[in-house]
Structure formats: structure tokens, C-alpha cells
Design a protein around this motif. Structure first.
Motif, PDB file in Angstrom:
ATOM      1  N   LEU A 294       0.856  -1.180   0.000  1.00  0.00           N
ATOM      2  CA  LEU A 294       0.000   0.000   0.000  1.00  0.00           C
ATOM      3  C   LEU A 294       0.891   1.228   0.000  1.00  0.00           C
ATOM      4  O   LEU A 294       1.942   1.230   0.644  1.00  0.00           O
ATOM      5  CB  LEU A 294      -0.862   0.071   1.270  1.00  0.00           C
ATOM      6  N   LEU A 295       0.451   2.263  -0.688  1.00  0.00           N
ATOM      7  CA  LEU A 295       1.176   3.525  -0.652  1.00  0.00           C
ATOM      8  C   LEU A 295       0.184   4.618  -0.275  1.00  0.00           C
ATOM      9  O   LEU A 295      -0.804   4.834  -0.973  1.00  0.00           O
ATOM     10  CB  LEU A 295       1.807   3.853  -2.007  1.00  0.00           C
ATOM     11  N   PHE A 296       0.441   5.259   0.853  1.00  0.00           N
ATOM     12  CA  PHE A 296      -0.378   6.371   1.310  1.00  0.00           C
ATOM     13  C   PHE A 296       0.245   7.654   0.783  1.00  0.00           C
ATOM     14  O   PHE A 296       1.425   7.916   1.028  1.00  0.00           O
ATOM     15  CB  PHE A 296      -0.441   6.413   2.839  1.00  0.00           C
ATOM     16  N   VAL A 297      -0.540   8.412   0.037  1.00  0.00           N
ATOM     17  CA  VAL A 297      -0.071   9.670  -0.540  1.00  0.00           C
ATOM     18  C   VAL A 297      -0.923  10.796   0.021  1.00  0.00           C
ATOM     19  O   VAL A 297      -2.151  10.743  -0.051  1.00  0.00           O
ATOM     20  CB  VAL A 297      -0.155   9.645  -2.089  1.00  0.00           C
ATOM     21  N   ASN A 298      -0.274  11.788   0.602  1.00  0.00           N
ATOM     22  CA  ASN A 298      -0.988  12.924   1.181  1.00  0.00           C
ATOM     23  C   ASN A 298      -1.437  13.893   0.095  1.00  0.00           C
ATOM     24  O   ASN A 298      -0.775  14.037  -0.926  1.00  0.00           O
ATOM     25  CB  ASN A 298      -0.092  13.663   2.178  1.00  0.00           C
ATOM     26  N   ALA A 299      -2.556  14.545   0.350  1.00  0.00           N
ATOM     27  CA  ALA A 299      -3.078  15.546  -0.576  1.00  0.00           C
ATOM     28  C   ALA A 299      -3.629  16.714   0.228  1.00  0.00           C
ATOM     29  O   ALA A 299      -4.071  16.544   1.365  1.00  0.00           O
ATOM     30  CB  ALA A 299      -4.175  14.944  -1.453  1.00  0.00           C
ATOM     31  N   GLU A 300      -3.598  17.862  -0.369  1.00  0.00           N
ATOM     32  CA  GLU A 300      -4.085  19.089   0.270  1.00  0.00           C
ATOM     33  C   GLU A 300      -5.578  19.264   0.013  1.00  0.00           C
ATOM     34  O   GLU A 300      -6.002  19.317  -1.144  1.00  0.00           O
ATOM     35  CB  GLU A 300      -3.341  20.303  -0.280  1.00  0.00           C
TER      36      GLU A 300
ATOM     37  N   LEU B 255      -5.229   7.712  -1.041  1.00  0.00           N
ATOM     38  CA  LEU B 255      -5.100   9.164  -0.999  1.00  0.00           C
ATOM     39  C   LEU B 255      -5.553   9.623   0.374  1.00  0.00           C
ATOM     40  O   LEU B 255      -6.678   9.347   0.797  1.00  0.00           O
ATOM     41  CB  LEU B 255      -5.951   9.799  -2.092  1.00  0.00           C
ATOM     42  N   GLU B 256      -4.675  10.286   1.080  1.00  0.00           N
ATOM     43  CA  GLU B 256      -4.946  10.723   2.449  1.00  0.00           C
ATOM     44  C   GLU B 256      -4.880  12.240   2.491  1.00  0.00           C
ATOM     45  O   GLU B 256      -3.865  12.836   2.146  1.00  0.00           O
ATOM     46  CB  GLU B 256      -3.873  10.121   3.369  1.00  0.00           C
ATOM     47  N   TYR B 257      -5.994  12.851   2.884  1.00  0.00           N
ATOM     48  CA  TYR B 257      -6.020  14.312   2.947  1.00  0.00           C
ATOM     49  C   TYR B 257      -5.361  14.790   4.230  1.00  0.00           C
ATOM     50  O   TYR B 257      -5.621  14.256   5.307  1.00  0.00           O
ATOM     51  CB  TYR B 257      -7.449  14.844   2.813  1.00  0.00           C
ATOM     52  N   THR B 258      -4.493  15.764   4.089  1.00  0.00           N
ATOM     53  CA  THR B 258      -3.784  16.312   5.242  1.00  0.00           C
ATOM     54  C   THR B 258      -4.759  17.035   6.151  1.00  0.00           C
ATOM     55  O   THR B 258      -5.862  17.392   5.744  1.00  0.00           O
ATOM     56  CB  THR B 258      -2.677  17.290   4.793  1.00  0.00           C
ATOM     57  N   ASP B 259      -4.348  17.231   7.375  1.00  0.00           N
ATOM     58  CA  ASP B 259      -5.187  17.938   8.347  1.00  0.00           C
ATOM     59  C   ASP B 259      -5.480  19.333   7.830  1.00  0.00           C
ATOM     60  O   ASP B 259      -4.566  20.087   7.518  1.00  0.00           O
ATOM     61  CB  ASP B 259      -4.493  18.041   9.693  1.00  0.00           C
TER      62      ASP B 259
END
Length: 142
Positions: free
Chosen positions: A97-103, A129-133
Motif C-alpha cells: 500500500l502507498l499512502f499519498v498525502n493531498a491538500e 489518498l490521504e487528505y492532510t489535516d
């Protein structure tokens, strides 16, 4: 291929500096393992964006703040995603799995042609796709 120099210190970060980072694709991912604590097995990797080492834009807080101030947050966010996938694809052993942060501020932008190309090439891993805080505000009462 030419090298773009981004100063380590000195004048404040400007659009030109962000422009150099974007034009030179000078973002690199740092991969942090995601570990199952019960088995100690690596379940995936999280891609953390880093700007040019030794510069004022090396760390993500400064890099993203400068891009936001220059009105280029969407471009930087897309480049970070592209670089994360490119490096994971090139790895000798791809992650499961690859978690990639997004704005969240640029969620409405379409994916870049390069990102589409990478995804359609048949990734050997799942991408999350992981949205940043985000700086959240309370939701209005319904």
C-alpha cells in the motif's frame, strides 16, 4: 538536464523559488513505514514530501506555505503525488500500500497528465489518498 539551485537561506521565499522547485521537479518523497504492531510486518508506506535538501524549502511546512503564498499550491500538491508514485514504481520491491498525502484546499483540481499516466500504467500496489489535516471550522448546525 540542468540543475536548478534553490538557496538555503537569504531572501524570503518567492514565487521564483517555488517556480524553480516545480520546474526542476525538485520534490522527493521520504517513505515512512506503516507497521502492524501485532506482527511487526510493514503493511504499507506513507510518502512524505521533501523539498531540496539543505534549502529553506526542505521541510513540508515551509514548502507548502511558500507554494500557497505564491498561488501554486495545486501544482506542488500534484508534483508531490507524481514523485511519490514514480519513486514507488521504481523501487526494487513495491509496497503493498502507498499512502499519498493531498491538500484539501486543492481537491477540485483535475489530475495531471503525468499522474493519470502513472495510475493507468498498472500500479503493482494500492494507492490510498490521504487528505492532510485541514484547518477545520465547526460545521453549522443543520
Amino acid at each position: 538536464m540542468h540543475t536548478v539551485h534553490v538557496p538555503a537561506s537569504g531572501p524570503p521565499v518567492t514565487d521564483t523559488t517555488i517556480g524553480a522547485v516545480l520546474a526542476g521537479r525538485l520534490v522527493k518523497p521520504l517513505f515512512q513505514p506503516i507497521v502492524d504492531l501485532s506482527t511487526r510486518a510493514v503493511m504499507g508506506l506513507e510518502a512524505l514530501a521533501r523539498g531540496p535538501a539543505g534549502t529553506a524549502l526542505e521541510f513540508p511546512d515551509q514548502l507548502f506555505a511558500a507554494a500557497g503564498a505564491a498561488g501554486r499550491l495545486g501544482e506542488l500538491d500534484m508534483l508531490c503525488s507524481e514523485r511519490a508514485l514514480e519513486c514507488a514504481v521504481a523501487a526494487s520491491e513495491p509496497p503493498p500500500l502507498l499512502f499519498v498525502n493531498a491538500e484539501p484546499a486543492v481537491m477540485d483540481q483535475p489530475p495531471s497528465p503525468r499522474l493519470v499516466e502513472l495510475i493507468e500504467s498498472g500500479l503493482l500496489f494500492r494507492e490510498i489518498l490521504e487528505y492532510t489535516d485541514a484547518r477545520c471550522r465547526p460545521c453549522p448546525a443543520a
